[in-house]
Write an enzyme that holds these catalytic residues in place. Structure first.
Site, PDB file in Angstrom:
ATOM      1  N   TYR A 249       0.830  -1.200   0.000  1.00  0.00           N
ATOM      2  CA  TYR A 249       0.000   0.000   0.000  1.00  0.00           C
ATOM      3  C   TYR A 249       0.867   1.254   0.000  1.00  0.00           C
ATOM      4  O   TYR A 249       1.814   1.370   0.774  1.00  0.00           O
ATOM      5  CB  TYR A 249      -0.917   0.019   1.232  1.00  0.00           C
ATOM      6  CG  TYR A 249      -1.583  -1.307   1.490  1.00  0.00           C
ATOM      7  CD1 TYR A 249      -2.265  -1.957   0.467  1.00  0.00           C
ATOM      8  CD2 TYR A 249      -1.504  -1.928   2.723  1.00  0.00           C
ATOM      9  CE1 TYR A 249      -2.869  -3.184   0.679  1.00  0.00           C
ATOM     10  CE2 TYR A 249      -2.102  -3.159   2.951  1.00  0.00           C
ATOM     11  CZ  TYR A 249      -2.786  -3.789   1.930  1.00  0.00           C
ATOM     12  OH  TYR A 249      -3.372  -5.005   2.143  1.00  0.00           O
TER      13      TYR A 249
ATOM     14  N   ASP B  84       0.491   4.739   1.019  1.00  0.00           N
ATOM     15  CA  ASP B  84      -0.497   5.451   1.825  1.00  0.00           C
ATOM     16  C   ASP B  84      -0.665   6.917   1.437  1.00  0.00           C
ATOM     17  O   ASP B  84      -1.710   7.510   1.713  1.00  0.00           O
ATOM     18  CB  ASP B  84      -0.124   5.352   3.307  1.00  0.00           C
ATOM     19  CG  ASP B  84      -0.391   3.949   3.861  1.00  0.00           C
ATOM     20  OD1 ASP B  84      -1.049   3.165   3.161  1.00  0.00           O
ATOM     21  OD2 ASP B  84       0.053   3.650   4.977  1.00  0.00           O
TER      22      ASP B  84
ATOM     23  N   VAL C 273      -4.972   5.013   8.647  1.00  0.00           N
ATOM     24  CA  VAL C 273      -5.103   4.423   7.318  1.00  0.00           C
ATOM     25  C   VAL C 273      -5.481   2.962   7.512  1.00  0.00           C
ATOM     26  O   VAL C 273      -4.619   2.098   7.692  1.00  0.00           O
ATOM     27  CB  VAL C 273      -3.804   4.551   6.505  1.00  0.00           C
ATOM     28  CG1 VAL C 273      -4.035   4.105   5.060  1.00  0.00           C
ATOM     29  CG2 VAL C 273      -3.262   5.967   6.528  1.00  0.00           C
TER      30      VAL C 273
ATOM     31  N   TYR D 269      -3.822   0.666  10.533  1.00  0.00           N
ATOM     32  CA  TYR D 269      -2.681   1.319  11.169  1.00  0.00           C
ATOM     33  C   TYR D 269      -2.941   2.799  11.423  1.00  0.00           C
ATOM     34  O   TYR D 269      -3.690   3.456  10.693  1.00  0.00           O
ATOM     35  CB  TYR D 269      -1.425   1.185  10.295  1.00  0.00           C
ATOM     36  CG  TYR D 269      -0.528   0.033  10.702  1.00  0.00           C
ATOM     37  CD1 TYR D 269       0.193   0.074  11.892  1.00  0.00           C
ATOM     38  CD2 TYR D 269      -0.408  -1.104   9.910  1.00  0.00           C
ATOM     39  CE1 TYR D 269       1.016  -0.977  12.280  1.00  0.00           C
ATOM     40  CE2 TYR D 269       0.408  -2.168  10.285  1.00  0.00           C
ATOM     41  CZ  TYR D 269       1.129  -2.090  11.472  1.00  0.00           C
ATOM     42  OH  TYR D 269       1.930  -3.129  11.854  1.00  0.00           O
ATOM     43  N   ASP D 270      -2.274   3.305  12.465  1.00  0.00           N
ATOM     44  CA  ASP D 270      -2.272   4.726  12.775  1.00  0.00           C
ATOM     45  C   ASP D 270      -0.821   5.199  12.770  1.00  0.00           C
ATOM     46  O   ASP D 270       0.059   4.521  13.330  1.00  0.00           O
ATOM     47  CB  ASP D 270      -2.894   4.990  14.147  1.00  0.00           C
ATOM     48  CG  ASP D 270      -4.328   4.521  14.227  1.00  0.00           C
ATOM     49  OD1 ASP D 270      -5.231   5.363  14.161  1.00  0.00           O
ATOM     50  OD2 ASP D 270      -4.553   3.293  14.364  1.00  0.00           O
TER      51      ASP D 270
ATOM     52  N   ASP E 293      13.700  19.608   0.336  1.00  0.00           N
ATOM     53  CA  ASP E 293      14.159  20.603  -0.628  1.00  0.00           C
ATOM     54  C   ASP E 293      15.131  21.517   0.128  1.00  0.00           C
ATOM     55  O   ASP E 293      14.726  22.438   0.839  1.00  0.00           O
ATOM     56  CB  ASP E 293      12.952  21.374  -1.162  1.00  0.00           C
ATOM     57  CG  ASP E 293      13.302  22.337  -2.282  1.00  0.00           C
ATOM     58  OD1 ASP E 293      14.501  22.626  -2.457  1.00  0.00           O
ATOM     59  OD2 ASP E 293      12.378  22.791  -2.970  1.00  0.00           O
TER      60      ASP E 293
END
Length: 656
Positions: A304, A306, A387, A390-391, A448
């Site tokens: 996955y 996420d 998600v 899971y957290d 960046d």
């Protein structure tokens, strides 16, 4: 039509977070231009950030052009379009159709997650497979719809797909993760709204033991020996917030939020004397992948992305004082777009507070009798997402000494399977007959960099042992080597803790008082990168996770480690494309991409809910300052701290 004079945008800076009225304006303009219709859904809506040079040239009072990027999917036809809307010029600037076969699909919609369960429950093949397992009521089964990936399965090319696993739920308050219905999976076409295929591979016993960690009857009485801890700042916090701009001690930065990345920190700088010195222009977790290691016929596809498939920012929690955050808290709300393009506010999505962090520096001097201690403090900027099972918590830390850290926390519920018993190679048994497949959590940070300006370079630094010889006659000497990474292709690197490998970002055009280039060091944790075979589908799609470091020249439209359209992208997008030209990165405007994470062999202690596990990285100044920048940190003022006094009677001091 929208009247120019009534546009309620109040943005004063190009990087101000996207506002609800800007979303509404973009949505209305797209509708008026005939770009959207009743079956159009907004898969992703975001501020189109101007190029770095434009932002750096901006001064207060300049015009602030604002553009909104929207990724649209027609849920009746499957047609996907990228759009760019100017909400200051009131125009749709571009509309481009996405080739979903070549480029991939948009992220999964909220309504698609919600609707798949009904599709599967009504399918005759699915109901028959459940009946084989003694389940006669499909309503007892929680359908878990998951991203499909790309596996060259005949008939799937160009289709918008999900794959569905089932979990038995004994009653509404029973957590179904404890009862996986293994050996069974459904493949669903989201546009045709039908089950394409049901794979009923094997019958496995459904684990019966419940895992209801929130049920007092199962977990027993709560502890009574934990006394309250109160965090107070009687004079208030030390930070100041003005819109999206935060100042704290010598730090200044902007808070941003994106539906895909979640929390973003812009223009992180540190005041050094009378100079405000830039360090990082933009910092975020731009992708994460969770690849599972169970190769069974119904689970081989589990991996996955996420951010790119599920949109981390849209999964953000509303945080609660005393539970998620402790102390003197400042919250930022976040605004994302729902499936129909309307603004949706997530209250208290970002939490910011100060923490004491122990000793900053300390010395008791054997010659002068001076005894000095200073305490470290850090500013915490965080958000949490859920998600599926899971957290994840994302915590940015800024320290008094110029250090920047990111810590990611994984908790929640491990994904489960049936466990056949001793000798099974792909999962841990966490409860009787209940498995938790081996997996990884790999995060892709986009940094960046802007160390004292946009002219940066990267050196790889390692320790080096020196053999006994003329220059090292007693064998005690050791040193280090520093090699400049010359180009993008040669900057794909893997960490090596055996030689303390680190990466120094320097500015060759700015030197400290010793005449050396100023710099910041990226210290990796050095845990494993992607463990899937290099020929696997997930290795092609998550190429960013095969190396700890990538370096690319800055380009405004290169934002995503795994590419623009991650969902059902066949692979090769993102960093492999960004670095393919092998441009020089010596003394240019550059971006660091850092992969880090954890490899999870679940423990019995991870069930029925997993205590937080941690991973992250550190950016430390190295030659950036001319001396310790915290010499001016005052001594603690608490009455029980006698800092600055000479050692008392009975103190023993020895040289080390």
């Amino acid at each position: 039509m929208i009247d120019q004079a009534t546009i309620p945008t109040t943005a004063k800076h190009p990087l101000d977070r996207l506002q609800p009225e800007e979303m509404r304006t973009a949505r209305k303009l797209l509708h008026e231009e005939g770009v959207t219709g009743p079956s159009t859904r907004f898969a992703y809506v975001a501020l189109d950030e101007p190029p770095k040079a434009e932002v750096l040239a901006f001064t207060d009072g300049d015009p602030v052009p604002r553009r909104v990027k929207a990724l649209l999917v027609d849920v009746d036809t499957g047609r996907v379009t990228e759009t760019l809307v100017s909400v200051t010029e009131l125009s749709v600037e571009s509309v481009r159709e996405v080739d979903v076969v070549a480029e991939g699909q948009p992220p999964i919609l909220g309504e698609e997650f919600e609707g798949v369960g009904e599709l599967v429950a009504a399918d005759e093949q699915w109901k028959a497979a459940l009946a084989r397992r003694g389940i006669t009521d499909p309503a007892q089964v929680c359908a878990c719809p998951l991203s499909a990936g790309v596996f060259d399965i005949p008939g799937e090319e160009g289709r918008r797909m999900m794959r569905v696993l089932g979990f038995l739920q004994h009653r509404p308050e029973d957590h179904p993760w404890a009862h996986p219905i293994d050996g069974l999976v459904a493949y669903v076409d989201l546009i045709e709204r039908k089950v394409v295929e049901v794979i009923d591979h094997s019958l496995a016993p459904i684990p019966a033991e419940e895992g209801n960690f929130d049920d007092p009857r199962q977990i027993g009485p709560a502890r009574t020996d934990l006394r309250p801890i109160e965090i107070t700042q009687p004079e208030g916090p030390s930070f100041h917030v003005s819109g999206d701009v935060v100042t704290w001690h010598n730090w200044t930065f902007r808070v941003g939020f994106d539906a895909r990345e979640g929390l973003v920190l812009h223009q992180i700088s540190y005041r050094d004397g009378d100079r405000q010195r830039p360090i990082v222009y933009r910092a975020s977790v731009a992708e994460m992948v969770v690849p599972y290691g169970d190769p069974s016929p119904v689970r081989f596809w589990q991996n996955y992305f996420d951010a790119g498939e599920y949109l981390l920012g849209k999964q953000a929690n509303s945080l609660q004082l005393g539970c998620d955050c402790l102390g003197e808290i400042h919250y930022f709300d976040a605004v994302v777009a729902d499936d129909h393009g309307a603004p949706l506010t997530i209250d208290n999505a970002i939490c910011m507070h100060e923490e004491d962090y122990g000793v900053l520096w300390k010395h008791t001097d054997i010659f002068t009798g001076s005894r000095q201690t200073r305490r470290q403090r850090r500013l915490v900027i965080s958000f949490f997402v859920t998600v599926g099972n899971y957290d994840y918590g994302f915590y940015w830390y800024l320290y008094l000494d110029g250090t920047i850290e990111l810590e990611c926390k994984a908790t929640g519920i491990v994904f489960t399977s049936a466990h056949p018993g001793s000798g099974h190679r792909w999962a841990s048994e966490v409860a009787p007959g209940l498995g938790a497949p081996f997996h990884q959590h790999l995060f892709g940070a986009r940094l960046d960099m802007m160390v004292d300006g946009v002219t940066n370079a990267v050196d790889e630094v390692e320790v080096r042992q020196v053999p006994v010889g003329e220059e090292n006659p007693y064998g005690n000497g050791f040193t280090y080597t520093a090699i400049r990474l010359p180009s993008e292709a040669q900057a794909g690197r893997v960490a090596d803790n055996s030689v303390a490998r680190s990466w120094h970002v320097t500015n060759p055009e700015v030197t400290n008082r010793l005449g050396r280039p100023v710099g910041y060091v990226l210290y990796p944790e050095g845990q494993p990168t992607l463990l899937a075979d290099e020929g696997s589908s997930v290795a092609r799609r998550a190429a960013f996770a095969t190396k700890h470091l990538w370096v690319s020249r800055y380009q405004a439209d290169q934002r995503w480690p795994a590419g623009e359209h991650v969902n059902q992208n066949a692979g090769g997008a993102g960093l492999p494309e960004y670095t393919a030209a092998d441009r020089s990165i010596d003394g240019v405007d550059l971006v660091l991409w850092h992969t880090f994470g954890m490899t999870h062999f679940p423990r019995t202690e991870d069930w029925p809910i997993m205590p937080v596990d941690y991973c992250g990285f550190t950016l430390k100044p190295c030659g950036f300052f001319d001396h310790n920048p915290t010499l001016d940190v005052p001594a603690a003022t608490a009455s029980h701290c006698a800092d600055g006094m000479a050692p008392g009677d009975g103190d023993t001091v020895v040289a080390s």
